[in-house]
Design a protein around this motif. Structure first.
Motif, short mmCIF file in Angstrom:
data_model
loop_
_atom_site.label_atom_id
_atom_site.label_comp_id
_atom_site.label_asym_id
_atom_site.label_seq_id
_atom_site.Cartn_x
_atom_site.Cartn_y
_atom_site.Cartn_z
N LEU A 122 -86.91 44.33 -39.48
CA LEU A 122 -85.57 44.34 -38.89
C LEU A 122 -84.77 43.13 -39.35
CD1 LEU A 122 -83.41 45.26 -36.80
CD2 LEU A 122 -84.64 43.87 -35.12
N LEU A 123 -85.36 41.96 -39.29
CA LEU A 123 -84.66 40.74 -39.69
C LEU A 123 -84.27 40.80 -41.17
CD1 LEU A 123 -86.85 38.14 -37.77
CD2 LEU A 123 -84.48 38.78 -37.23
N GLN A 124 -85.19 41.25 -42.01
CA GLN A 124 -84.89 41.35 -43.44
C GLN A 124 -83.75 42.34 -43.69
OE1 GLN A 124 -88.84 42.43 -44.73
NE2 GLN A 124 -89.26 40.39 -45.54
N VAL A 126 -81.29 43.36 -41.52
CA VAL A 126 -80.00 42.90 -40.99
C VAL A 126 -79.47 41.72 -41.81
CG1 VAL A 126 -78.85 41.84 -39.00
CG2 VAL A 126 -80.47 43.72 -38.65
N LEU A 127 -80.36 40.81 -42.17
CA LEU A 127 -79.93 39.62 -42.92
C LEU A 127 -79.73 39.90 -44.41
CD1 LEU A 127 -82.32 37.01 -41.26
CD2 LEU A 127 -79.88 37.33 -40.80
N GLU A 128 -80.18 41.10 -44.85
CA GLU A 128 -80.09 41.48 -46.27
C GLU A 128 -80.80 40.45 -47.15
OE1 GLU A 128 -76.16 43.71 -47.13
OE2 GLU A 128 -75.62 42.23 -45.61
N ASP A 129 -82.01 40.10 -46.71
CA ASP A 129 -82.82 39.10 -47.40
C ASP A 129 -84.28 39.52 -47.25
OD1 ASP A 129 -84.28 36.95 -48.29
OD2 ASP A 129 -83.11 35.43 -47.22
N ARG A 130 -84.90 39.92 -48.33
CA ARG A 130 -86.26 40.46 -48.28
C ARG A 130 -87.34 39.38 -48.29
NH1 ARG A 130 -86.36 45.05 -46.17
NH2 ARG A 130 -88.42 45.39 -47.08
N SER A 131 -86.98 38.12 -48.24
CA SER A 131 -87.98 37.06 -48.27
C SER A 131 -88.90 37.17 -47.05
CB SER A 131 -87.30 35.68 -48.25
OG SER A 131 -86.42 35.55 -49.35
N PRO A 132 -90.22 37.02 -47.25
CA PRO A 132 -91.14 37.09 -46.10
C PRO A 132 -90.98 35.87 -45.19
CG PRO A 132 -92.31 36.48 -48.09
CD PRO A 132 -90.93 36.82 -48.53
N ASP A 152 -91.22 22.06 -40.95
CA ASP A 152 -90.15 22.01 -41.94
C ASP A 152 -89.70 23.41 -42.37
OD1 ASP A 152 -90.16 19.23 -41.96
OD2 ASP A 152 -91.69 19.14 -43.55
N ALA A 153 -90.41 24.45 -41.95
CA ALA A 153 -90.05 25.82 -42.34
C ALA A 153 -88.70 26.21 -41.73
CB ALA A 153 -91.13 26.78 -41.89
N ARG A 154 -87.92 27.03 -42.47
CA ARG A 154 -86.60 27.46 -41.99
C ARG A 154 -86.68 28.75 -41.19
NH1 ARG A 154 -83.11 29.24 -45.68
NH2 ARG A 154 -81.45 29.19 -44.11
N ARG A 155 -87.51 29.69 -41.62
CA ARG A 155 -87.61 30.99 -40.96
C ARG A 155 -89.08 31.34 -40.81
NH1 ARG A 155 -82.66 34.42 -43.92
NH2 ARG A 155 -81.04 32.88 -43.44
N PHE A 156 -89.52 31.50 -39.57
CA PHE A 156 -90.96 31.65 -39.34
C PHE A 156 -91.22 32.28 -37.97
CE2 PHE A 156 -89.50 27.55 -37.89
CZ PHE A 156 -90.12 27.36 -36.66
N PHE A 157 -92.45 32.80 -37.84
CA PHE A 157 -92.98 33.27 -36.56
C PHE A 157 -93.96 32.24 -36.02
CE2 PHE A 157 -92.33 37.61 -38.56
CZ PHE A 157 -91.28 37.98 -37.74
N VAL A 158 -93.90 31.99 -34.73
CA VAL A 158 -94.94 31.24 -34.03
C VAL A 158 -95.79 32.27 -33.29
CG1 VAL A 158 -95.48 29.55 -32.26
CG2 VAL A 158 -93.54 29.17 -33.80
N THR A 159 -97.10 32.27 -33.55
CA THR A 159 -98.00 33.30 -33.02
C THR A 159 -99.06 32.68 -32.11
OG1 THR A 159 -99.59 33.16 -34.84
CG2 THR A 159 -97.66 34.57 -35.17
N GLN A 160 -99.81 33.54 -31.44
CA GLN A 160 -100.99 33.15 -30.65
C GLN A 160 -100.65 32.09 -29.60
OE1 GLN A 160 -104.22 32.16 -33.30
NE2 GLN A 160 -104.16 34.14 -34.31
#
Length: 265
Positions: A122-124, A126-132, A152-160
């Motif tokens: 969904l994010l990729q 809507v943002l029109e950016d296929r970067s993982p 330092d990451a710009r776009r990421f998931f925090v899990t667990q």
């Protein structure tokens, strides 16, 4: 008042993101639903402050999330649903917050990894950016006591997430973490997703604990939603859900630093 050009520019940003979200979910067979804004039993989270409203002399509140209503629809037999709705949270202010904002929330059958994959897609889209998007565990993201990761990451998931931060989420099989994640982009929390707890007995216990926490903090003690507990007991299979701030998604896409710069009023 804004200039006409600025009004049109802001409307175009909203329309672009809304159109893409609708296209994404409708292509996957989701049904859009409408949920109430005014309820007698809002979210129980001790960190949230619902806006209270008295109706015919009885206390109600504006929703902090459509989650309870959505789960009641799942209990009634709907399977793949999403909604756009205004939500309200008192004492929210700053560049990324306002007391009234727009939430996208969706639910479907599936597991933890399914939801993370779908959220990234969904994010990729809507943002029109296929970067993982990078995946970091709660520990590796060095999340502080306020819920803010330090990386330092710009776009990421925090899990667990830790079990004590599960609230409405299911725990993994060995109980070591909650099947919950949050997505962050350019310093903003974008969403909170998890596999749903479908045990009404355990959910009641957690609600009672949160009631005690609210009392200890001097906050309003809202009633437990009995209809919700009955509904989750009727859901026959594993379900995931996600709540995403549409305002911040627009800000991320158009590199806007202040939430006030996307609204007309």
């Amino acid at each position: 008042m804004l200039s006409l050009d600025d009004i049109k520019r802001r409307l175009a940003m909203w329309q672009d993101v809304e159109n893409k979200i609708h296209a994404f979910f409708q292509a996957r067979g989701f049904v859009q639903v409408r949920t109430p804004l005014l309820v007698a039993a809002p979210g129980m989270e001790p960190n949230l402050d619902p806006l209270e409203v008295f109706v015919n002399g009885e206390r109600h509140a504006l929703i902090t999330s459509p989650e309870y209503a959505m789960k009641k629809l799942l209990g009634a037999g709907l399977e793949r649903i999403y909604t756009f709705t205004p939500v309200f949270r008192n004492h929210e202010s700053g560049r990324h917050n306002r007391p009234e904002f727009t939430m996208l929330e969706w639910y479907a059958s599936g597991g933890y990894e399914d939801l993370m994959d779908e959220t990234q897609a969904l994010l990729q889209f809507v943002l029109e950016d296929r970067s993982p998007w990078l995946h970091l565990s709660y520990a590796d993201a060095r999340v502080d006591a306020l819920g803010n990761p330090h990386t330092d990451a710009r776009r990421f998931f925090v899990t667990q997430y830790p079990p004590q931060q599960a609230s409405l989420a299911r725990l993994c099989d060995d109980g070591s973490y909650a099947e919950r994640f949050e997505a962050f982009g350019d310093g903003m929390e974008l969403c909170n997703g998890f596999c749903e707890l479908l045990d009404p007995v355990e959910q009641r216990r957690r609600f009672a604990y949160e009631q005690e926490e609210r009392r200890a903090l001097g906050k309003t003690d809202f009633p437990i939603d009995e209809e919700l507990l009955a509904a989750i007991g009727r859901i026959p299979h594993s379900v995931y859900g996600n709540a995403l701030g549409v305002d911040r998604l627009i800000m991320l896409k158009y590199a806007i630093g202040d939430i006030r710069d996307i609204y007309l009023f």
